[in-house]
Design an enzyme around this catalytic site. Structure first.
Site, PDB file in Angstrom:
ATOM      1  CD  GLU A   3      -2.939  -0.965   2.289  1.00 11.45           C
ATOM      2  OE1 GLU A   3      -4.136  -0.722   2.122  1.00 11.45           O
ATOM      3  OE2 GLU A   3      -2.419  -1.191   3.404  1.00 11.45           O
ATOM      4  CE  LYS A  80      -5.734   0.184   5.066  1.00  8.41           C
ATOM      5  NZ  LYS A  80      -4.560  -0.596   5.509  1.00  8.41           N
TER       6      LYS A  80
END
Length: 98
Positions: A3, A80
């Site tokens: 990420e 998220k």
């Protein structure tokens, strides 16, 4: 680690608890909280790299509480989208209340 390279999309949901009775009577911006100011604070904090959603949420919660004295309580949820967990998951989120 993935990420940090490719990034991700986050959804921030904030609930502010404060006395709005005066604003409801006066229709005056000075008797309430500027959502634009809160948005700017959140946007600024979201641009800081962090390893944990909990850490980001805590920073935002503390900044809101310290920057807006009329706020009694803040509830913040940061989600998220599509977390890299090896499965089809819409989002993972944390919620802090303070």
């Amino acid at each position: 680690e993935q990420e940090k390279i490719v990034g991700n999309t986050f959804i921030v949901d904030i609930k502010l608890h404060l006395d709005l009775s005066l604003a409801s009577e006066t229709d005056n911006l000075f008797d309430t909280i500027s959502y634009a100011d809160v948005f700017d604070l959140v946007r600024s904090e979201m641009q800081i790299s962090s390893d944990l959603l909990e850490h980001v949420a805590g920073r935002i919660l503390r900044k809101i509480k310290s920057g807006f004295s009329s706020i009694d309580q803040v509830e913040i949820c940061i989600a998220k989208e599509n977390p890299p967990l090896g499965a089809e998951i819409e989002s993972a989120s944390v919620t802090l209340i303070g």
